[in-house]
Design an enzyme around this catalytic site. Structure first.
Site, short mmCIF file in Angstrom:
data_model
loop_
_atom_site.label_atom_id
_atom_site.label_comp_id
_atom_site.label_asym_id
_atom_site.label_seq_id
_atom_site.Cartn_x
_atom_site.Cartn_y
_atom_site.Cartn_z
N PHE A 117 0.83 -1.20 0.00
CA PHE A 117 0.00 0.00 0.00
C PHE A 117 0.87 1.25 0.00
CE2 PHE A 117 -2.97 -3.08 1.74
CZ PHE A 117 -4.21 -2.68 1.24
N ASP A 118 0.59 2.13 -0.95
CA ASP A 118 1.16 3.47 -0.88
C ASP A 118 0.59 4.14 0.37
OD1 ASP A 118 2.38 5.92 -1.76
OD2 ASP A 118 0.42 6.55 -2.50
N LEU A 119 1.23 5.20 0.84
CA LEU A 119 0.76 5.89 2.05
C LEU A 119 -0.04 7.14 1.70
CD1 LEU A 119 0.64 6.27 5.11
CD2 LEU A 119 2.95 7.27 5.01
#
Length: 218
Positions: free
Chosen positions: A8-10
């Site tokens: 997951f990107d933040l």
């Protein structure tokens, strides 16, 4: 969808960091004598490595100027800006559903890991991730493809069974360079057009659609 690990990107995927990032950019630009744009004009800076953003904003590749701008940005971000941030609705429920289904989950952000870890802890998400991966303060692994390669090696993950979830083209391009399946999210700062043009395999419009796409919810 055959997978057992999700990256997951933040920024723009798990949390909305607009206030913190734009305020810190405005602060840095003001401190070095530039008139900063309005916050809404800085949305494009959310996602890419901060050095790239300053290079475009200042129209320079001069390392001395960029280093100064980044240092000023971080002087505010490290104490104030990283907490000027909000969690997207449905994120916690979505992550819990994914974890209960047996997936490994990792944060994969171009943001320095020293900040990313604090943000994940601040929102109480630490137990929902196996590990938080980010860049180093010197810029190492700030390119998404480099970061993803590092994660695959460190965690012994197979590209064919790993998914990248993100809101910007950098997430899609980086994942595609390693043959990962990609899920683009439109509730962040990238448009559906941006994500589609760069080859996102799937598009979702809210966090709960991620679990539905994985067929974990009806």
């Amino acid at each position: 969808m055959l997978a057992n690990a999700i990256l997951f990107d933040l920024d723009g995927t798990l949390t909305d960091p607009k206030l913190g990032i734009t305020s810190c950019i405005q602060f840095a630009l003001s401190e070095i004598g530039y008139q900063p744009p309005e916050a809404d004009e800085l949305n494009w800076c959310i996602g890419p490595p901060i050095k790239d953003s300053f290079s475009q904003l200042l129209q320079t590749s001069d390392e001395t100027i960029l280093t100064q701008a980044i240092a000023l940005y971080r002087s505010r971000f490290s104490t104030i800006g990283l907490f000027e941030n909000t969690l997207y609705p449905q994120i916690i429920e979505t992550l819990k559903t994914i974890r209960l289904a047996g997936y490994q989950t990792f944060v994969a952000t171009s943001k320095p890991s020293i900040y990313a870890i604090q943000i994940i802890e601040h929102f109480g998400l630490s137990l929902l991730f196996d590990h938080v991966y980010g860049s180093e303060l010197d810029g190492t692994r700030s390119i998404k493809a480099d970061l993803i390669h590092y994660i695959l090696v460190q965690e012994n993950l197979l590209p064919a069974s790993t998914i990248m979830v993100g809101d910007r083209k950098h997430d899609i391009i980086g994942a595609k360079s390693h043959n990962l399946t990609t899920i683009g999210v439109t509730y962040g700062y990238g448009t559906e057009q941006e994500l589609t043009i760069h080859g996102a395999d799937f598009i979702v419009h809210s966090p709960d659609e991620i679990a539905k796409l994985l067929r974990l919810e009806n």
